[in-house]
Enzyme design. Structure first.
Site, PDB file in Angstrom:
ATOM      1  N   VAL A  63      51.351  41.579  61.979  1.00 46.59           N
ATOM      2  CA  VAL A  63      51.449  42.587  60.912  1.00 46.59           C
ATOM      3  C   VAL A  63      52.054  42.035  59.621  1.00 46.59           C
ATOM      4  CG1 VAL A  63      51.515  44.610  62.434  1.00 46.59           C
ATOM      5  CG2 VAL A  63      53.670  43.505  61.739  1.00 46.59           C
ATOM      6  N   SER A 142      65.809  52.318  62.122  1.00 52.15           N
ATOM      7  CA  SER A 142      66.871  52.085  63.123  1.00 52.15           C
ATOM      8  C   SER A 142      68.192  52.594  62.554  1.00 52.15           C
ATOM      9  CB  SER A 142      66.994  50.589  63.406  1.00 52.15           C
ATOM     10  OG  SER A 142      68.202  50.317  64.098  1.00 52.15           O
ATOM     11  N   TYR A 155      68.002  42.415  59.915  1.00 57.93           N
ATOM     12  CA  TYR A 155      67.400  43.585  60.584  1.00 57.93           C
ATOM     13  C   TYR A 155      67.814  44.877  59.868  1.00 57.93           C
ATOM     14  CZ  TYR A 155      66.088  46.613  64.546  1.00 57.93           C
ATOM     15  OH  TYR A 155      65.523  47.583  65.345  1.00 57.93           O
ATOM     16  N   ALA A 157      68.739  45.280  56.780  1.00 52.05           N
ATOM     17  CA  ALA A 157      68.068  45.352  55.475  1.00 52.05           C
ATOM     18  C   ALA A 157      66.610  45.779  55.645  1.00 52.05           C
ATOM     19  CB  ALA A 157      68.149  43.996  54.774  1.00 52.05           C
ATOM     20  N   LYS A 159      65.340  47.578  58.038  1.00 54.83           N
ATOM     21  CA  LYS A 159      65.230  48.973  58.496  1.00 54.83           C
ATOM     22  C   LYS A 159      65.686  49.958  57.424  1.00 54.83           C
ATOM     23  CE  LYS A 159      63.422  48.098  62.504  1.00 54.83           C
ATOM     24  NZ  LYS A 159      62.057  48.548  62.821  1.00 54.83           N
TER      25      LYS A 159
HETATM   26  P1  NAP Z   1      59.813  45.464  71.955  1.00 51.45           P
HETATM   27  O1  NAP Z   1      59.891  46.034  73.321  1.00 51.45           O
HETATM   28  O2  NAP Z   1      60.398  44.120  71.686  1.00 51.45           O
HETATM   29  O3  NAP Z   1      58.268  45.494  71.493  1.00 51.45           O
HETATM   30  C1  NAP Z   1      57.921  45.000  70.240  1.00 51.45           C
HETATM   31  C2  NAP Z   1      56.456  45.261  69.976  1.00 51.45           C
HETATM   32  O4  NAP Z   1      56.149  44.803  68.650  1.00 51.45           O
HETATM   33  C3  NAP Z   1      55.521  44.504  70.923  1.00 51.45           C
HETATM   34  O5  NAP Z   1      54.377  45.286  71.143  1.00 51.45           O
HETATM   35  C4  NAP Z   1      55.154  43.262  70.108  1.00 51.45           C
HETATM   36  O6  NAP Z   1      53.904  42.677  70.479  1.00 51.45           O
HETATM   37  C5  NAP Z   1      55.066  43.867  68.713  1.00 51.45           C
HETATM   38  N1  NAP Z   1      55.204  42.871  67.655  1.00 51.45           N
HETATM   39  C6  NAP Z   1      56.264  42.044  67.414  1.00 51.45           C
HETATM   40  N2  NAP Z   1      56.018  41.251  66.356  1.00 51.45           N
HETATM   41  C7  NAP Z   1      54.767  41.587  65.905  1.00 51.45           C
HETATM   42  C8  NAP Z   1      53.937  41.117  64.843  1.00 51.45           C
HETATM   43  N3  NAP Z   1      54.337  40.143  64.016  1.00 51.45           N
HETATM   44  N4  NAP Z   1      52.724  41.688  64.679  1.00 51.45           N
HETATM   45  C9  NAP Z   1      52.293  42.663  65.518  1.00 51.45           C
HETATM   46  N5  NAP Z   1      53.025  43.150  66.536  1.00 51.45           N
HETATM   47  C10 NAP Z   1      54.254  42.617  66.732  1.00 51.45           C
HETATM   48  O7  NAP Z   1      60.520  46.426  70.873  1.00 51.45           O
HETATM   49  P2  NAP Z   1      61.029  47.949  71.014  1.00 51.45           P
HETATM   50  O8  NAP Z   1      62.428  47.912  71.483  1.00 51.45           O
HETATM   51  O9  NAP Z   1      60.010  48.774  71.698  1.00 51.45           O
HETATM   52  O10 NAP Z   1      61.091  48.325  69.456  1.00 51.45           O
HETATM   53  C11 NAP Z   1      60.034  48.978  68.799  1.00 51.45           C
HETATM   54  C12 NAP Z   1      60.498  49.335  67.386  1.00 51.45           C
HETATM   55  O11 NAP Z   1      61.666  50.146  67.465  1.00 51.45           O
HETATM   56  C13 NAP Z   1      60.896  48.109  66.553  1.00 51.45           C
HETATM   57  O12 NAP Z   1      60.517  48.308  65.216  1.00 51.45           O
HETATM   58  C14 NAP Z   1      62.406  48.099  66.657  1.00 51.45           C
HETATM   59  O13 NAP Z   1      63.013  47.446  65.577  1.00 51.45           O
HETATM   60  C15 NAP Z   1      62.709  49.583  66.690  1.00 51.45           C
HETATM   61  N6  NAP Z   1      63.999  49.919  67.281  1.00 51.45           N
HETATM   62  C16 NAP Z   1      64.276  49.592  68.588  1.00 51.45           C
HETATM   63  C17 NAP Z   1      65.506  49.913  69.110  1.00 51.45           C
HETATM   64  C18 NAP Z   1      65.888  49.606  70.532  1.00 51.45           C
HETATM   65  O14 NAP Z   1      67.067  49.824  70.899  1.00 51.45           O
HETATM   66  N7  NAP Z   1      64.988  49.116  71.371  1.00 51.45           N
HETATM   67  C19 NAP Z   1      66.465  50.564  68.301  1.00 51.45           C
HETATM   68  C20 NAP Z   1      66.150  50.867  66.986  1.00 51.45           C
HETATM   69  C21 NAP Z   1      64.896  50.552  66.485  1.00 51.45           C
HETATM   70  P3  NAP Z   1      53.821  41.581  71.689  1.00 51.45           P
HETATM   71  O15 NAP Z   1      53.988  42.357  72.964  1.00 51.45           O
HETATM   72  O16 NAP Z   1      52.480  40.999  71.559  1.00 51.45           O
HETATM   73  O17 NAP Z   1      54.937  40.612  71.469  1.00 51.45           O
END
Ligand code: NAP
Length: 244
Positions: A63, A142, A155, A157, A159
Site C-alpha cells: 500500500v 490508534s 507509529y 505520528a 496514526k
Molecule cells: P497484523 O495482525 O500485524 O496484520 C497486519 C495486516 O496488514 C496484514 O494483513 C498485513 O499483510 C498487512 N500489511 C502490512 N504491511 C502492508 C503493506 N505494506 N501493504 C499491504 N498490506 C500490508 O495487524 P493488526 O494488529 O491486525 O493491525 C491492523 C491495524 O490496526 C493496523 O493499522 C494497526 O496499526 C492498527 N492497530 C492495531 C492495534 C493492536 O493492538 N493490534 C492497536 C491499534 C491500532 P500480510 O499478512 O501479507 O503481512
C-alpha cells in the site's frame, strides 16, 4: 443485506482486517483483500469469506506504493461486477524504537505504510465513489496517535496523521455523499501485539476496563461506521477507556 456491493480492505488477511473481512462478507459485501506477503493467511480468509456465498479475492500490493495501489484498484474494478462502495484502510506496521536512536528507515517505512498507504488507497478509490454518488471510508488509527506512546514516535505520528487525513477527507467528500471516519483501537490481541502479555499489571492499570481488546471489538466499530450514513469525520476509540 449489502447485496451488490464490493468492499476493499487493506491488511484484510490477518488480525483485525481478517475479522472485518469476515463481518462484511456475512453482511453480503463482495470482498477485495489487499495484503503484502502472507499468502496462506490470505487464502484462508478468502475461503472463509466465500463461505458466505459472496465473491472474495486477495491481491498482493504494497500500500505504500502509489503505482501498485493505482494498479490494484483498477484490477479490483475489472474483477468485481458490483460497485466498490466501501474502503477500510487497515494495513499497518510497527518499527518501535526510542526517538534518539530511531533509524531513518524505520521512520520512513512506518509513515509510508500507515499514512501514505491510506492516502494512496483513498486517492485511487475517490473517483469511483464520486462516480457512484456515495461511498464509505474507514481508516484505522490508534490510541498511540491520540495520546502519543513512548518508543513509538514513528507509529504515533502516522496514526495522528490518519486522524487529520480522515477529517480533511470527510470535509472534502461530504458534498459527494461519501463519509470518512476512523477507529482508534487500544491494545488488541493480534500478531502485532504478540509480545505484550496481559499478565503485566502495569499494562492492565492503563486500561480502565482491565483487559486487552479482541479483533471483534474493533470489527464491530468498523461495521458500525460503514453502515452509518450520518456520521463523518468521527474518530471512534475502541480501547477499553485508555484515552478517555
Ligand atoms: P497484523 O495482525 O500485524 O496484520 C497486519 C495486516 O496488514 C496484514 O494483513 C498485513 O499483510 C498487512 N500489511 C502490512 N504491511 C502492508 C503493506 N505494506 N501493504 C499491504 N498490506 C500490508 O495487524 P493488526 O494488529 O491486525 O493491525 C491492523 C491495524 O490496526 C493496523 O493499522 C494497526 O496499526 C492498527 N492497530 C492495531 C492495534 C493492536 O493492538 N493490534 C492497536 C491499534 C491500532 P500480510 O499478512 O501479507 O503481512
Amino acid at each position: 443485506m449489502a447485496e451488490g456491493r464490493t468492499a476493499i480492505g487493506t491488511g484484510g488477511s490477518r488480525g483485525i482486517g481478517r475479522e472485518v473481512s469476515l463481518r462484511l462478507a456475512a453482511l453480503g459485501y463482495d470482498i477485495a483483500i489487499v495484503y503484502v506477503g502472507d499468502e496462506n493467511e490470505a487464502a484462508e480468509t478468502v475461503k472463509d469469506c466465500e463461505a458466505n456465498g459472496i465473491k472474495a479475492k486477495a491481491y498482493v500490493c504494497d500500500v505504500s506504493s502509489f503505482e501498485e495501489t493505482k494498479d490494484v484498484v483498477a484490477q479490483i474494478r475489472k474483477d468485481f461486477e458490483n460497485p466498490v462502495e466501501a474502503l477500510v484502510n487497515n494495513a499497518g506496521i510497527t518499527r518501535d524504537g526510542l526517538i534518539a536512536f530511531m533509524k531513518e528507515s524505520d521512520w520512513d517505512s512506518v509513515l509510508s505504510v500507515n499514512l501514505k498507504g491510506a492516502f494512496n488507497m483513498i486517492r485511487h478509490t475517490a473517483a469511483l465513489f464520486i462516480r457512484n454518488k456515495g461511498g464509505r471510508i474507514v481508516n484505522i488509527s490508534s490510541v498511540s496517535g491520540l495520546m502519543g506512546n513512548a518508543g513509538q514516535a514513528n507509529y504515533s505520528a502516522s496514526k495522528a496523521g490518519i486522524v487529520g487525513l480522515t477529517k480533511a477527507t470527510a470535509r472534502e467528500l461530504a458534498p459527494k455523499g461519501i463519509t470518512c471516519n476512523a477507529v482508534a483501537p487500544g491494545f488488541i490481541r493480534t500478531d502485532m501485539t504478540k509480545n505484550i502479555t496481559e499478565d503485566s499489571s502495569e499494562l492492565l492499570r492503563t486500561i480502565p476496563l482491565g483487559r486487552m481488546g479482541d479483533v471483534s471489538d474493533v470489527a464491530s466499530a468498523v461495521v458500525f461506521l460503514l453502515t452509518s450514513p450520518y456520521i463523518t469525520g468521527e474518530v471512534l476509540r475502541v480501547d477499553g477507556g485508555i484515552a478517555m
